[in-house]
Design a protein around this motif. Structure first.
Motif, short mmCIF file in Angstrom:
data_model
loop_
_atom_site.label_atom_id
_atom_site.label_comp_id
_atom_site.label_asym_id
_atom_site.label_seq_id
_atom_site.Cartn_x
_atom_site.Cartn_y
_atom_site.Cartn_z
N HIS A 179 0.52 38.03 88.17
CA HIS A 179 0.86 37.96 89.60
C HIS A 179 0.33 36.65 90.17
O HIS A 179 -0.57 36.66 91.03
CB HIS A 179 0.27 39.17 90.34
CG HIS A 179 0.54 40.48 89.65
ND1 HIS A 179 1.71 41.19 89.82
CD2 HIS A 179 -0.23 41.20 88.79
CE1 HIS A 179 1.66 42.29 89.10
NE2 HIS A 179 0.51 42.32 88.45
N PRO A 180 0.87 35.53 89.72
CA PRO A 180 0.29 34.22 90.10
C PRO A 180 0.36 33.91 91.59
O PRO A 180 -0.40 33.07 92.08
CB PRO A 180 1.13 33.23 89.28
CG PRO A 180 2.42 33.94 89.01
CD PRO A 180 2.03 35.38 88.84
N ASP A 181 1.26 34.57 92.32
CA ASP A 181 1.39 34.29 93.75
C ASP A 181 0.53 35.21 94.62
O ASP A 181 0.49 35.05 95.84
CB ASP A 181 2.85 34.44 94.19
CG ASP A 181 3.76 33.41 93.51
OD1 ASP A 181 3.27 32.30 93.23
OD2 ASP A 181 4.94 33.72 93.26
N ALA A 182 -0.13 36.17 94.02
CA ALA A 182 -0.91 37.14 94.79
C ALA A 182 -2.19 36.51 95.34
O ALA A 182 -2.83 35.69 94.69
CB ALA A 182 -1.26 38.36 93.93
N LEU A 204 -3.56 32.92 105.61
CA LEU A 204 -3.26 32.19 104.38
C LEU A 204 -1.77 32.22 104.05
O LEU A 204 -1.24 31.29 103.44
CB LEU A 204 -4.05 32.79 103.21
CG LEU A 204 -5.57 32.65 103.27
CD1 LEU A 204 -6.23 33.47 102.17
CD2 LEU A 204 -5.98 31.19 103.15
N ARG A 205 -1.10 33.30 104.42
CA ARG A 205 0.32 33.48 104.11
C ARG A 205 1.08 33.84 105.40
O ARG A 205 1.45 34.99 105.62
CB ARG A 205 0.50 34.59 103.08
CG ARG A 205 0.01 34.21 101.68
CD ARG A 205 1.00 33.25 101.01
NE ARG A 205 0.47 32.74 99.76
CZ ARG A 205 0.54 33.40 98.60
NH1 ARG A 205 1.10 34.60 98.57
NH2 ARG A 205 0.05 32.88 97.50
N LEU A 241 3.52 41.65 94.08
CA LEU A 241 2.20 41.93 94.63
C LEU A 241 1.82 40.79 95.57
O LEU A 241 1.74 39.63 95.16
CB LEU A 241 1.17 42.05 93.51
CG LEU A 241 -0.28 42.26 93.94
CD1 LEU A 241 -0.44 43.59 94.68
CD2 LEU A 241 -1.22 42.21 92.73
N HIS A 242 1.56 41.12 96.84
CA HIS A 242 1.18 40.11 97.81
C HIS A 242 -0.33 39.95 97.94
O HIS A 242 -0.85 38.84 97.99
CB HIS A 242 1.75 40.46 99.19
CG HIS A 242 3.24 40.55 99.24
ND1 HIS A 242 3.91 41.74 99.31
CD2 HIS A 242 4.19 39.59 99.19
CE1 HIS A 242 5.21 41.52 99.33
NE2 HIS A 242 5.41 40.22 99.25
N ASP A 276 5.95 44.33 107.34
CA ASP A 276 6.91 45.38 106.97
C ASP A 276 7.16 45.44 105.46
O ASP A 276 7.55 46.49 104.94
CB ASP A 276 8.24 45.15 107.70
CG ASP A 276 8.09 45.29 109.20
OD1 ASP A 276 7.19 46.02 109.64
OD2 ASP A 276 8.87 44.65 109.93
N SER A 277 6.97 44.31 104.78
CA SER A 277 7.27 44.28 103.34
C SER A 277 6.02 44.03 102.48
O SER A 277 6.11 43.72 101.31
CB SER A 277 8.30 43.19 103.05
OG SER A 277 7.82 41.91 103.48
N LEU A 278 4.84 44.16 103.09
CA LEU A 278 3.59 43.84 102.39
C LEU A 278 3.29 44.83 101.28
O LEU A 278 3.29 46.04 101.49
CB LEU A 278 2.43 43.82 103.39
CG LEU A 278 1.04 43.54 102.79
CD1 LEU A 278 0.98 42.13 102.23
CD2 LEU A 278 -0.05 43.76 103.85
N ASN A 279 3.03 44.32 100.10
CA ASN A 279 2.55 45.12 98.97
C ASN A 279 1.08 44.78 98.76
O ASN A 279 0.75 43.73 98.19
CB ASN A 279 3.36 44.84 97.71
CG ASN A 279 4.77 45.36 97.80
OD1 ASN A 279 5.00 46.48 98.26
ND2 ASN A 279 5.74 44.55 97.38
#
Length: 332
Positions: free
Chosen positions: A184-187, A241-242, A60-61, A248-251
């Motif tokens: 999802h600590p990186d979301a 932020l990211r 999860l992004h 293309d790969s964003l969730n």
């Protein structure tokens, strides 16, 4: 004699070999024992002797939330903010200030703007309504009303709105955010709202959110929900932020209670949408709403067309983590 000496030398050499081998064995056993004893607290040992499990779902992004009636009920929040606004007007001597009059002024202003083909932020609409209430209670003209009083009264309304929203958070809101953060600590977690609510000013949840995009923001207004513009602004904030993430790969998952504003609008901008739908939905407009009958009819049509974009439906936030996992694993 020579033979005896040779035999003696062989025996000495054999003893030395045995001692050396014994020493090496002891060293190896000592090393193994050290690793064994350190095992529970050694990340190095664990990494060396275990293989991490493969993830069972996509990463999860970005997770975004609507605010009003999604993480808190808007009715009591606005009611308390309006009470604070009236109380503040009364401290300035406008003892007969009345919220019903302010709502009526808001509707008149919106009708005037509609006829002129103009738009106004909710902030400016409320400030103009406060100004007209002061004019109603005095003989002052528009330009004679003290701007500092209008700003002061509005600030009282806004600060109370934030405090009340924090107080009235749905009971499962914080637990749901904690579960998301744990799994999802990186979301990145953000808020997307048309109004002035902002979780970054709400102590109970501010540490969970990375950003808030409002329909009032410069560069967003007048592209409020259900316009794509506000969602595109949120995506822009996310990529700032990211910067390493690819579209293309964003969730990306968006959570909201409104079919048109949240589910449909977010989906056509690239999100998977979770519809937070209570079992019983109110059909009557709140007293403070300035929406016209035509606007509500158009909204109903948009709601119907947005239903096909629902990726998951939940009735409370305690179902959120499960719904997120279902989406990330491709389940419905």
């Amino acid at each position: 004699t020579t033979t005896m000496a040779q035999n003696k030398g062989v025996k000495v050499s054999t003893v030395h070999d045995l001692l050396r081998r014994s020493y090496n064995i002891v060293k190896m056993m000592t090393l193994l024992l050290t690793v064994f004893l350190a095992w529970p607290n050694s990340n190095v040992a664990v990494q060396a002797f275990t293989t991490p499990a493969a993830p069972t779902h996509k990463r999860l992004h970005l997770l975004t939330f609507d605010l009003d009636d999604t993480i808190f009920p808007i009715g009591p929040v606005v009611a308390e903010a309006n009470d604070a606004m009236i109380s503040r007007l009364q401290t300035f001597g406008y003892t007969d200030a009345n919220n019903d009059e302010i709502v009526a002024a808001s509707k008149r202003i919106r009708n005037e703007l509609r006829e002129a083909g103009e738009a106004l932020t909710y902030t400016d609409l409320r400030k103009q309504s406060i100004r007209r209430e002061i004019m109603r209670l005095t003989d002052l003209q528009h330009h004679q009303v003290d701007d500092s009083i209008v700003e002061d009264v509005f600030d009282s309304w806004l600060s109370t709105r934030h405090a009340s929203a924090d107080k009235h958070l749905f009971s499962d809101c914080v637990d749901a955010l904690e579960a998301i953060q744990l799994q999802h600590p990186d979301a990145i977690i953000g808020a997307i709202t048309n109004g002035r609510g902002n979780p970054l000013f709400m102590p109970s949840v501010k540490d969970f959110f990375h950003f808030c995009v409002s329909g009032e923001d410069e560069g967003v207004f007048p592209k409020r929900k259900p316009d794509k513009g506000i969602y595109e602004a949120a995506l822009g904030t996310f990529y700032n932020l990211r910067k390493e993430e690819s579209p293309d790969s964003l969730n990306w998952i968006h959570v909201g209670d409104d079919l048109a504003n949240d589910v449909g609008a977010a989906a056509i901008t690239g999100a998977k949408s979770i519809w937070l739908s209570a079992e019983e939905e109110e059909s009557d407009l709140p007293i403070w709403s300035t929406a016209t009958k035509e606007e509500m009819e158009r909204r109903a049509m948009l709601n119907d067309s947005a239903k096909k974009y629902v990726s998951s439906k939940i009735s409370s936030l305690n179902e959120l983590e499960s719904a997120v996992i279902h989406i990330l694993t491709g389940e419905r």
